[in-house]
Design an enzyme around this catalytic site. Sequence first.
Site, PDB file in Angstrom:
ATOM      1  N   ARG A 105       1.035  -0.860  -0.077  1.00 53.60           N
ATOM      2  CA  ARG A 105       0.343   0.017   0.129  1.00 53.60           C
ATOM      3  C   ARG A 105       0.664   1.461   0.643  1.00 53.60           C
ATOM      4  O   ARG A 105       2.022   0.955   0.565  1.00 53.60           O
ATOM      5  CB  ARG A 105      -0.812  -0.119   1.495  1.00 53.60           C
ATOM      6  N   THR A 391      -8.677   0.520 -10.316  1.00 54.78           N
ATOM      7  CA  THR A 391      -8.088  -0.090  -9.603  1.00 54.78           C
ATOM      8  C   THR A 391      -8.217  -2.384 -10.756  1.00 54.78           C
ATOM      9  O   THR A 391      -9.283  -2.157 -11.710  1.00 54.78           O
ATOM     10  CB  THR A 391      -8.995  -1.269  -8.267  1.00 54.78           C
ATOM     11  N   THR A 409      -4.119  -1.755  -7.807  1.00 52.41           N
ATOM     12  CA  THR A 409      -4.363  -0.085  -8.206  1.00 52.41           C
ATOM     13  C   THR A 409      -3.688   1.217  -7.757  1.00 52.41           C
ATOM     14  O   THR A 409      -2.666   1.913  -7.306  1.00 52.41           O
ATOM     15  CB  THR A 409      -5.348   0.290  -6.738  1.00 52.41           C
ATOM     16  N   GLU A 428      -3.897   7.802  -4.452  1.00 49.17           N
ATOM     17  CA  GLU A 428      -3.832   6.868  -3.260  1.00 49.17           C
ATOM     18  C   GLU A 428      -4.666   7.911  -1.949  1.00 49.17           C
ATOM     19  O   GLU A 428      -5.405   7.580  -1.006  1.00 49.17           O
ATOM     20  CB  GLU A 428      -2.745   5.489  -2.949  1.00 49.17           C
ATOM     21  N   ASP A 431      -7.167   8.477  -0.160  1.00 49.90           N
ATOM     22  CA  ASP A 431      -8.548   7.628  -0.002  1.00 49.90           C
ATOM     23  C   ASP A 431      -7.884   7.268   1.876  1.00 49.90           C
ATOM     24  O   ASP A 431      -8.882   7.005   2.637  1.00 49.90           O
ATOM     25  CB  ASP A 431      -7.802   5.570   0.088  1.00 49.90           C
ATOM     26  N   SER A 456      -8.241   0.807   2.231  1.00 51.80           N
ATOM     27  CA  SER A 456      -8.189   0.491   1.394  1.00 51.80           C
ATOM     28  C   SER A 456      -9.511  -0.779   1.790  1.00 51.80           C
ATOM     29  O   SER A 456      -9.074  -1.030   2.482  1.00 51.80           O
ATOM     30  CB  SER A 456      -7.549  -0.512   0.875  1.00 51.80           C
ATOM     31  N   SER A 457     -10.047  -0.655   0.360  1.00 50.52           N
ATOM     32  CA  SER A 457     -11.879  -1.739   0.254  1.00 50.52           C
ATOM     33  C   SER A 457     -11.263  -2.777  -0.152  1.00 50.52           C
ATOM     34  O   SER A 457     -11.570  -3.766  -0.254  1.00 50.52           O
ATOM     35  CB  SER A 457     -12.752  -1.339  -0.444  1.00 50.52           C
ATOM     36  N   GLY A 478     -13.587  -1.568  -7.898  1.00 52.88           N
ATOM     37  CA  GLY A 478     -14.486  -1.252  -6.771  1.00 52.88           C
ATOM     38  C   GLY A 478     -14.769  -0.080  -6.248  1.00 52.88           C
ATOM     39  O   GLY A 478     -16.020  -0.428  -5.838  1.00 52.88           O
ATOM     40  N   GLY A 479     -13.916  -0.081  -5.568  1.00 58.59           N
ATOM     41  CA  GLY A 479     -13.710   1.147  -4.680  1.00 58.59           C
ATOM     42  C   GLY A 479     -14.915   0.761  -3.922  1.00 58.59           C
ATOM     43  O   GLY A 479     -13.957  -0.673  -3.410  1.00 58.59           O
TER      44      GLY A 479
END
Length: 593
Positions: A105, A391, A409, A428, A431, A456-457, A478-479
């Site tokens: 990440r 993503t 992503t 990023e 987020d 993050s999702s 997809g968020g």
Amino acid sequence: MKYLLLVSTALLFTACKGVDAPPTADAVTIAKTPALQTGMVAAANPLATEAGLKVLREGGSAVDAAIAVQATLGLVEPQSSGLGGGAFMVVYDPKAAKVWAYDGREEAPSGASATMFQDPATGKPRGYFQRVGSGQSTGTPGAVVMLHAAHQDYGKLDWGPQFESSIALAEECFRVSPRLAGLIKRFGGYILKNDPDTRNYFFTENGEPLPEGFLRDNQPYANTLREIAKNPRALLEGDIAADIVEKISQEPFPGTLTVADMAAYQPRKAEALCTSYRGHAVCGAQPPASGGVAVQSILGTLENFDMAAAGNTAAGWHLFAEASFLAYADRDKYVADSQFVDVPVAEMLDKDYLKSRAELIKPDRNIKEVKAGNPVSFARGKDATPDNPGTSHFTVVDKDGLTVSMTTTIEGAFGSQRMVRGFLLNNELTDFSAVDKDADGVLIANRVAPRKRPRSSMAPHIVFAPDGELLFTTGSPGGNSIIAYTTKTIVGIIDWGLSPQEAIELPNVIARNGSLRMEAQNLRDAETSEINRGAGAKEFGMSEDIVSALEGLGHKVRRSGGEISGLHIIYRQDNGTLVGGADPRREGTAQKP
Ligand code: GLU
């Protein structure tokens, strides 16, 4: 011989202070898996799938193939992921019966502050697209060094040959896909045209967005890959890092990322976050990914109901929606980077706690006002984090059974829309919550802090059969809808006995924050995503009978004209052969070498 492991849901990488031992450890069974006849790759673009297959054919491992897939996706699907982004990768080692969560990440610079996205004059967050296109939105990209960490553990080839296909494609041209062409067109009027590098790359000499089928080369990308092939940290050190910093320092809203911030970046590795669902070990990424906790929280709530008996009916989807509302509320409130705030993962997934949440669900009516539960006693502010879908998700299994499930992503479509040396920089850091405190002044877990990673999702998962052997992989872009898309496939396969492809083609149903959105066949009143319209509602949408029945239970249904899931699954059948699934809402394929 089977190896039974007790995998605790406790985090290995937490700097938590003052949190008691988890109330219960969740026993899950993970065993060794025998070798397979052949491997498989499922990814969002056929060229990326082929790059992975080529590496498998040449004797590379699933991790070697994943490196090739990522390098190719960054070229042919640049709107979604790439060298300038981050990723979460779950790896199953079939010989040691271990599941690892690698975290690549992005990380905030040391100069970041909790209020950096707020307008100092008003204290309010600046506009979303202003934040996205700012230099402040880019965090240290971690995807490549994360892949390198996994390669050190599980690579069979040297570091380098994995980049050959993508270097050749970048030099010899690839065809712009329909989806890429559509997105360039949609974003042409936004910030994509502001940066001279993106303007020159994504538009023709006449200033038209690149059309479908256009033959595009990318020599700077090939050059960057050659540097990475020589030095896996090439993006984080030396000339490329300096160029990234230079680009980020440009107006509007220059960022503070430094070469020293990038040089300090390290990917993280921990045991995967695993719980059991009806006897199946379900393993995902650790925080700051919220996908692992949230998917497993929905499943843990649903385990209190007979989903097989409820079936793919209004009754089944009502349970799915209610469990999702409850799990998203907890996820929104508690999950962030666990090296910076206490994230009560074990408490959130405790079976007794989830039973108490399940007791809120009634078969004949919806819960009017869903609130986060209190798995722990500490306060957390009401979340205010946006999430803009970009993503890609892909998965690889090799013939030894080594298994990769990776979601990757650059955040929104085309990331921060700033380009360096042939690749796009991520956005990023949007987020993070754009404000640090909620309306009551309570601090939000996912607020910005120096060197923190944004929540993050992303929810890459690997699921095991009750005997502990590999069963299937799943995950999606997809968020924050990733959590719903991914959980749907696990319920579809385990509870409803569907094939991977059938599970992918179930309607997408997203129940979060008071809104129940679903792909619906009847497109009257349909909503489509402004950002990135998907396909599929007509073909795979929920029947109007089920939608009406859900409305009868009190749900206010928003009919979606198409979702942007990009689910990819590899499934190991009883006879040891693999079958795959690729989401027809995107352009992917699932193939064997
Ligand atoms: N940046 C988002 C996250 O990490 C993903 C966006 C997307 O999936 O499209 O959760």
